[in-house]
Design a protein around this motif. Structure first.
Motif, PDB file in Angstrom:
ATOM      1  N   SER A  23       0.891  -1.228   0.049  1.00  0.00           N
ATOM      2  CA  SER A  23      -0.089   0.173   0.137  1.00  0.00           C
ATOM      3  C   SER A  23       0.825   1.065   0.098  1.00  0.00           C
ATOM      4  CB  SER A  23      -1.051  -0.131   1.483  1.00  0.00           C
ATOM      5  OG  SER A  23      -0.235   0.034   2.434  1.00  0.00           O
ATOM      6  N   VAL A  24       2.071   1.130   0.406  1.00  0.00           N
ATOM      7  CA  VAL A  24       3.115   2.307   0.514  1.00  0.00           C
ATOM      8  C   VAL A  24       3.501   2.575  -1.024  1.00  0.00           C
ATOM      9  CG1 VAL A  24       5.581   3.178   1.060  1.00  0.00           C
ATOM     10  CG2 VAL A  24       3.915   2.035   2.793  1.00  0.00           C
ATOM     11  N   VAL A  25       3.758   1.506  -1.638  1.00  0.00           N
ATOM     12  CA  VAL A  25       4.002   1.633  -3.276  1.00  0.00           C
ATOM     13  C   VAL A  25       2.875   2.001  -4.097  1.00  0.00           C
ATOM     14  CG1 VAL A  25       4.588   0.116  -5.082  1.00  0.00           C
ATOM     15  CG2 VAL A  25       5.773  -0.297  -3.037  1.00  0.00           C
ATOM     16  N   LEU A  26       1.564   1.296  -3.558  1.00  0.00           N
ATOM     17  CA  LEU A  26       0.056   1.982  -4.322  1.00  0.00           C
ATOM     18  C   LEU A  26       0.124   3.729  -4.018  1.00  0.00           C
ATOM     19  CD1 LEU A  26      -2.140   1.395  -5.957  1.00  0.00           C
ATOM     20  CD2 LEU A  26      -3.181   1.222  -3.740  1.00  0.00           C
ATOM     21  N   CYS A  27       0.398   4.031  -2.824  1.00  0.00           N
ATOM     22  CA  CYS A  27       0.524   5.213  -2.674  1.00  0.00           C
ATOM     23  C   CYS A  27       1.291   6.347  -3.348  1.00  0.00           C
ATOM     24  CB  CYS A  27       0.476   5.739  -1.231  1.00  0.00           C
ATOM     25  SG  CYS A  27       0.609   7.287  -0.523  1.00  0.00           S
ATOM     26  N   LEU A  28       2.686   5.765  -3.321  1.00  0.00           N
ATOM     27  CA  LEU A  28       3.812   6.367  -4.118  1.00  0.00           C
ATOM     28  C   LEU A  28       3.040   6.406  -5.768  1.00  0.00           C
ATOM     29  CD1 LEU A  28       6.826   5.352  -2.374  1.00  0.00           C
ATOM     30  CD2 LEU A  28       5.897   7.472  -2.227  1.00  0.00           C
ATOM     31  N   GLY A  29       2.728   5.381  -6.056  1.00  0.00           N
ATOM     32  CA  GLY A  29       2.238   5.493  -7.608  1.00  0.00           C
ATOM     33  C   GLY A  29       1.208   6.426  -7.715  1.00  0.00           C
ATOM     34  N   LEU A  30       0.204   6.365  -7.038  1.00  0.00           N
ATOM     35  CA  LEU A  30      -0.824   7.290  -7.169  1.00  0.00           C
ATOM     36  C   LEU A  30      -0.514   8.787  -7.055  1.00  0.00           C
ATOM     37  CD1 LEU A  30      -3.789   5.441  -5.382  1.00  0.00           C
ATOM     38  CD2 LEU A  30      -3.597   5.853  -7.682  1.00  0.00           C
ATOM     39  N   TRP A  31       0.499   8.826  -6.123  1.00  0.00           N
ATOM     40  CA  TRP A  31       1.088  10.573  -6.130  1.00  0.00           C
ATOM     41  C   TRP A  31       1.691  11.034  -7.339  1.00  0.00           C
ATOM     42  CZ3 TRP A  31      -0.089  13.756  -2.411  1.00  0.00           C
ATOM     43  CH2 TRP A  31       0.820  15.084  -2.270  1.00  0.00           C
ATOM     44  N   ILE A  32       2.541   9.902  -7.843  1.00  0.00           N
ATOM     45  CA  ILE A  32       3.334  10.247  -9.091  1.00  0.00           C
ATOM     46  C   ILE A  32       2.263  10.371 -10.169  1.00  0.00           C
ATOM     47  CG2 ILE A  32       4.868   9.467 -10.713  1.00  0.00           C
ATOM     48  CD1 ILE A  32       6.497   8.060  -8.379  1.00  0.00           C
ATOM     49  N   ARG A  33       1.294   9.527 -10.296  1.00  0.00           N
ATOM     50  CA  ARG A  33       0.254   9.836 -11.328  1.00  0.00           C
ATOM     51  C   ARG A  33      -0.305  11.039 -11.009  1.00  0.00           C
ATOM     52  NH1 ARG A  33      -5.123   8.796 -12.182  1.00  0.00           N
ATOM     53  NH2 ARG A  33      -5.585   8.072 -14.362  1.00  0.00           N
ATOM     54  N   ALA A  34      -0.796  11.509  -9.938  1.00  0.00           N
ATOM     55  CA  ALA A  34      -1.413  12.748  -9.673  1.00  0.00           C
ATOM     56  C   ALA A  34      -0.648  13.820 -10.510  1.00  0.00           C
ATOM     57  CB  ALA A  34      -1.698  12.892  -8.146  1.00  0.00           C
ATOM     58  N   LYS A  35       0.501  13.681 -10.273  1.00  0.00           N
ATOM     59  CA  LYS A  35       1.485  14.934 -10.844  1.00  0.00           C
ATOM     60  C   LYS A  35       1.313  15.117 -12.352  1.00  0.00           C
ATOM     61  CE  LYS A  35       2.851  16.202  -7.126  1.00  0.00           C
ATOM     62  NZ  LYS A  35       2.273  17.218  -6.447  1.00  0.00           N
ATOM     63  N   THR A  36       0.761  13.970 -13.067  1.00  0.00           N
ATOM     64  CA  THR A  36       0.788  13.834 -14.395  1.00  0.00           C
ATOM     65  C   THR A  36      -0.675  14.136 -15.157  1.00  0.00           C
ATOM     66  OG1 THR A  36      -0.018  11.565 -14.655  1.00  0.00           O
ATOM     67  CG2 THR A  36       2.533  11.888 -14.653  1.00  0.00           C
ATOM     68  N   VAL A  37      -1.782  14.180 -14.314  1.00  0.00           N
ATOM     69  CA  VAL A  37      -3.043  14.452 -14.681  1.00  0.00           C
ATOM     70  C   VAL A  37      -3.497  15.696 -14.776  1.00  0.00           C
ATOM     71  CG1 VAL A  37      -4.091  12.520 -13.699  1.00  0.00           C
ATOM     72  CG2 VAL A  37      -4.044  14.449 -12.388  1.00  0.00           C
ATOM     73  N   ASP A  38      -4.315  16.222 -15.511  1.00  0.00           N
ATOM     74  CA  ASP A  38      -5.054  17.800 -15.742  1.00  0.00           C
ATOM     75  C   ASP A  38      -5.121  18.456 -14.367  1.00  0.00           C
ATOM     76  OD1 ASP A  38      -5.567  20.140 -17.047  1.00  0.00           O
ATOM     77  OD2 ASP A  38      -7.551  19.251 -17.243  1.00  0.00           O
ATOM     78  N   GLN A  39      -4.902  19.620 -14.391  1.00  0.00           N
ATOM     79  CA  GLN A  39      -4.742  20.664 -13.186  1.00  0.00           C
ATOM     80  C   GLN A  39      -6.084  20.858 -12.437  1.00  0.00           C
ATOM     81  OE1 GLN A  39      -2.163  21.924 -11.719  1.00  0.00           O
ATOM     82  NE2 GLN A  39      -3.476  22.992 -10.141  1.00  0.00           N
TER      83      GLN A  39
END
Length: 70
Positions: A23-39
């Motif tokens: 779940s730590v890895v999932l959180c980091l993955g979601l956080w990185i993905r959040a930086k790539t989505v539209d504002q």
């Protein structure tokens, strides 16, 4: 009581410790993905990552409770 039921079902402390780390890895993955989505959608994506970041301590403590029973 709930920990005993989980132990009888076959869940072990290792399962929950691995889930916690995943779940730590999932959180980091979601956080990185959040930086790539539209504002306009970034806030929701960041909240999803933060919500997932709340899971590791809970899962780890459940694993510790099962380890004490083992």
């Amino acid at each position: 009581m709930l920990v005993r039921v989980m132990h009888r079902v076959g869940l072990r402390s290792t399962h929950f410790h691995v889930l916690s780390l995943m779940s730590v890895v999932l959180c980091l993955g979601l956080w990185i993905r959040a930086k790539t989505v539209d504002q306009s959608m970034r806030g929701n994506a960041e909240r999803r990552a933060l919500f997932t970041g709340l899971w590791p301590p809970t899962l780890w403590l459940i694993g510790d409770s099962l380890r004490e029973l083992e």
